[in-house]
Design a protein around this motif. Structure first.
Motif, PDB file in Angstrom:
ATOM      1  N   LEU A   1       7.065   8.506  -0.656  1.00 56.58           N
ATOM      2  CA  LEU A   1       6.599   9.227  -1.468  1.00 56.58           C
ATOM      3  C   LEU A   1       5.790   9.739  -0.588  1.00 56.58           C
ATOM      4  O   LEU A   1       4.692   9.669  -0.378  1.00 56.58           O
ATOM      5  N   GLU A   2       5.683  11.610  -0.461  1.00 53.41           N
ATOM      6  CA  GLU A   2       5.478  11.599   0.317  1.00 53.41           C
ATOM      7  C   GLU A   2       3.995  12.860  -0.797  1.00 53.41           C
ATOM      8  O   GLU A   2       4.110  13.224  -0.936  1.00 53.41           O
ATOM      9  N   ASP A   3       2.967  12.409  -0.152  1.00 55.09           N
ATOM     10  CA  ASP A   3       1.915  12.502  -0.749  1.00 55.09           C
ATOM     11  C   ASP A   3       1.412  13.933  -1.392  1.00 55.09           C
ATOM     12  O   ASP A   3       1.983  15.464  -0.807  1.00 55.09           O
TER      13      ASP A   3
ATOM     14  N   GLY B   1       0.608  -1.194   0.469  1.00 57.44           N
ATOM     15  CA  GLY B   1      -0.396   0.106  -0.224  1.00 57.44           C
ATOM     16  C   GLY B   1       0.718   1.415   0.229  1.00 57.44           C
ATOM     17  O   GLY B   1       0.494   2.094  -0.155  1.00 57.44           O
ATOM     18  N   ASN B   2       2.093   1.784  -0.164  1.00 57.32           N
ATOM     19  CA  ASN B   2       3.189   2.670   0.217  1.00 57.32           C
ATOM     20  C   ASN B   2       3.137   2.400  -1.443  1.00 57.32           C
ATOM     21  O   ASN B   2       4.205   1.639  -1.935  1.00 57.32           O
ATOM     22  N   ARG B   3       3.556   4.023  -1.558  1.00 58.23           N
ATOM     23  CA  ARG B   3       4.825   3.906  -2.644  1.00 58.23           C
ATOM     24  C   ARG B   3       6.035   5.030  -2.384  1.00 58.23           C
ATOM     25  O   ARG B   3       6.193   5.175  -0.909  1.00 58.23           O
ATOM     26  N   TYR B   4       7.722   4.713  -3.206  1.00 53.23           N
ATOM     27  CA  TYR B   4       8.989   4.778  -2.446  1.00 53.23           C
ATOM     28  C   TYR B   4       9.144   5.773  -3.755  1.00 53.23           C
ATOM     29  O   TYR B   4       8.878   4.856  -5.207  1.00 53.23           O
ATOM     30  N   ILE B   5      10.323   6.334  -3.430  1.00 55.34           N
ATOM     31  CA  ILE B   5      11.271   6.964  -4.840  1.00 55.34           C
ATOM     32  C   ILE B   5      12.483   6.102  -4.074  1.00 55.34           C
ATOM     33  O   ILE B   5      13.579   6.652  -3.211  1.00 55.34           O
ATOM     34  N   MET B   6      12.603   5.275  -5.456  1.00 59.15           N
ATOM     35  CA  MET B   6      14.208   4.770  -5.532  1.00 59.15           C
ATOM     36  C   MET B   6      15.392   5.186  -6.581  1.00 59.15           C
ATOM     37  O   MET B   6      15.083   5.394  -7.642  1.00 59.15           O
TER      38      MET B   6
ATOM     39  N   LEU C   1       8.037   3.260  -6.719  1.00 57.86           N
ATOM     40  CA  LEU C   1       8.113   1.769  -6.800  1.00 57.86           C
ATOM     41  C   LEU C   1       6.297   1.918  -5.878  1.00 57.86           C
ATOM     42  O   LEU C   1       6.890   2.450  -4.429  1.00 57.86           O
ATOM     43  N   PHE C   2       5.671   1.348  -6.116  1.00 58.60           N
ATOM     44  CA  PHE C   2       4.117   1.188  -5.495  1.00 58.60           C
ATOM     45  C   PHE C   2       3.969  -0.018  -5.295  1.00 58.60           C
ATOM     46  O   PHE C   2       3.895  -1.188  -5.846  1.00 58.60           O
TER      47      PHE C   2
END
Length: 106
Positions: A104-106, A7-12, A21-22
């Motif tokens: 990743l901040e909304d 459920g989380n999103r990240y920036i690589m 990455l979701f």
């Protein structure tokens, strides 16, 4: 068992390559290329079936195979914001990369 990535999103960011990455479910992730660095096209997105193993709290090994045949394995240290990425492309090229992984901040 649900992992803490779901459920989380990240920036690589590994320098030559920057992706979002979701972690859609416990077994699927969508990656979207922000900057391909010549390795792939900017904006390319794909949903992949993942295998995720928790090494210790906030550290995961994530592996998948892409439609192209490329295989990728990450060790993602979310406690320290460090990612180790290994990728083998269909032509046999092998890349070992190290960089950052951040929410990743909304």
């Amino acid at each position: 068992m649900k992992n803490n990535l779901t459920g989380n999103r990240y920036i690589m960011d590994v320098g030559v390559l920057k992706t979002e990455l979701f972690f859609e479910t416990d077994e699927t992730m969508v990656f979207t290329v922000i900057e391909g660095g010549g390795l792939t096209k900017n904006g390319y997105s794909e949903s992949v079936k993942t295998t995720i193993a928790e090494i210790r709290p906030q550290v995961y090994m994530v592996a998948w195979k892409e439609k192209s045949g490329a295989t990728v394995t990450h060790v993602e240290d979310h406690e320290n914001g460090i990612i180790y990425s290994n990728a083998t492309l269909p032509d046999g090229s092998f890349y070992t990369m190290k960089g950052t992984v951040n929410p990743l901040e909304d």
